[in-house]
Design a protein around this motif. Structure first.
Motif, short mmCIF file in Angstrom:
data_model
loop_
_atom_site.label_atom_id
_atom_site.label_comp_id
_atom_site.label_asym_id
_atom_site.label_seq_id
_atom_site.Cartn_x
_atom_site.Cartn_y
_atom_site.Cartn_z
N THR A 8 0.82 -1.22 0.00
CA THR A 8 0.00 0.00 0.00
C THR A 8 0.85 1.26 0.00
O THR A 8 0.33 2.34 0.24
CB THR A 8 -0.93 0.01 1.22
OG1 THR A 8 -0.15 -0.13 2.41
CG2 THR A 8 -1.94 -1.12 1.15
N HIS A 34 -4.71 1.74 -7.88
CA HIS A 34 -4.44 1.11 -6.59
C HIS A 34 -4.87 1.97 -5.41
O HIS A 34 -4.71 1.56 -4.25
CB HIS A 34 -2.96 0.77 -6.49
CG HIS A 34 -2.55 -0.39 -7.34
ND1 HIS A 34 -2.49 -1.68 -6.87
CD2 HIS A 34 -2.19 -0.45 -8.65
CE1 HIS A 34 -2.11 -2.49 -7.85
NE2 HIS A 34 -1.92 -1.77 -8.94
N VAL A 36 -3.56 4.74 -4.15
CA VAL A 36 -2.43 5.11 -3.31
C VAL A 36 -1.87 6.44 -3.81
O VAL A 36 -2.15 6.85 -4.95
CB VAL A 36 -1.32 4.04 -3.31
CG1 VAL A 36 -1.83 2.73 -2.72
CG2 VAL A 36 -0.78 3.82 -4.73
N SER A 94 4.98 0.91 -3.54
CA SER A 94 4.24 -0.27 -3.99
C SER A 94 4.64 -0.63 -5.42
O SER A 94 4.73 -1.81 -5.77
CB SER A 94 2.73 -0.02 -3.92
OG SER A 94 2.37 1.15 -4.65
#
Length: 285
Positions: A8, A34, A36, A94
């Motif tokens: 993450t 994602h 993020v 990530s």
């Protein structure tokens, strides 16, 4: 790399002078998918001024805020050797996204170039993207190279990552296996060719088994199996045309996992027609 264990940390994008908007857009899209943050990192030679460094990063920050308003973006300039700094920072990311070209001699990814070093040694998965890699409206298709003879954790992790990327994009997933060995072709009197039908069916069965292992986790991902008696790198390059992403593991069957990219992964960095995701080890997060 399933939904429960996906890292993450932020997406890290290495940026430089010279029209690297394509790198930033790819990295921002990955961050958006994602959910993020995105961190833009420019590595400058020691002795540069803060104003000069901001001239590199500020336009990229504005691009992200304009085109990807849902992505939280930060930017930084660090001094040092670009490949070393990016590899070190990849431990907290990530994904790491780098361009194929740049002021560091990226054009053909020679050994020692920034992109090559990051793709080989980063702590987590890396996306290498070139200008023109991604068409304006790519197919909703992710391609994954599968070596059915490679049962290593890295190979499995790369396939897991491909399913995740397809699921996030609402895309289909094409599992591709290519194999052509001169040893399969008889060269002397009395030599008999192997039963290619049996060999081909064994490959398809292995691909189906890999897909079935993940079907319950990713029920919405349509999977297509594609196996041919063709060099793996050649088949992957052909399959990448029009695709959103090509996912490969980072080492071949040589086992030199932390020293070199595998021969197939290495070649597709030069020949693929879409961004290439290199997945090579369990992420430290």
């Amino acid at each position: 790399m399933d939904d429960a264990t996906m890292p993450t940390g932020p997406v890290l994008a290495g940026v430089d002078r010279g029209g690297q908007e394509y790198v930033v857009r790819c990295a921002a899209e990955q961050a958006a998918l994602h959910q993020v943050p995105l961190h833009l990192l420019h590595v400058a030679e020691p002795g540069g001024t803060a104003a000069a460094a901001e001239e590199v990063t500020a336009p990229f920050e504005r691009l992200v805020r304009t085109e990807f308003p849902g992505v939280a973006v930060t930017a930084e300039t660090a001094a040092g050797r670009a490949s070393a700094v990016l590899v070190e920072r990849s431990e907290r990311a990530s994904w790491t996204v780098v361009g194929h070209r740049g002021s560091g001699g990226f054009a053909r990814l020679p050994l020692g170039s920034v992109s090559w070093q990051v793709a080989t040694h980063a702590a987590g998965p890396v996306i290498v993207v070139r200008p023109g890699d991604t068409p304006p409206d790519p197919e909703r298709r992710v391609v994954a190279g599968v070596d059915v003879a490679d049962t290593s954790p890295i190979s499995s992790r790369a396939l897991d990552a491909a399913f995740v990327e397809a699921a996030l994009r609402g895309a289909s997933l094409e599992l591709v296996h290519g194999s052509f060995h001169l040893g399969e072709t008889p060269t002397g009197p009395g030599m008999t060719a192997p039963d290619f039908q049996i060999l081909d069916e064994a490959v398809r069965a292995a691909l189906r088994e890999e897909a079935d292992k993940r079907r319950d986790r990713y029920p919405g991902v349509p999977v297509r199996l594609h196996a041919e008696r063709l060099r793996a790198a050649t088949l992957l390059a052909e399959s990448s045309r029009g695709a959103a992403l090509l996912v490969v593991g980072s080492h071949g069957r040589s086992g030199l996992r932390r020293l070199l990219l595998g021969s197939v992964s290495s070649e597709v960095l030069h020949t693929a027609a879409c961004p290439v995701a290199i997945v090579h080890s369990a992420h430290p997060h």
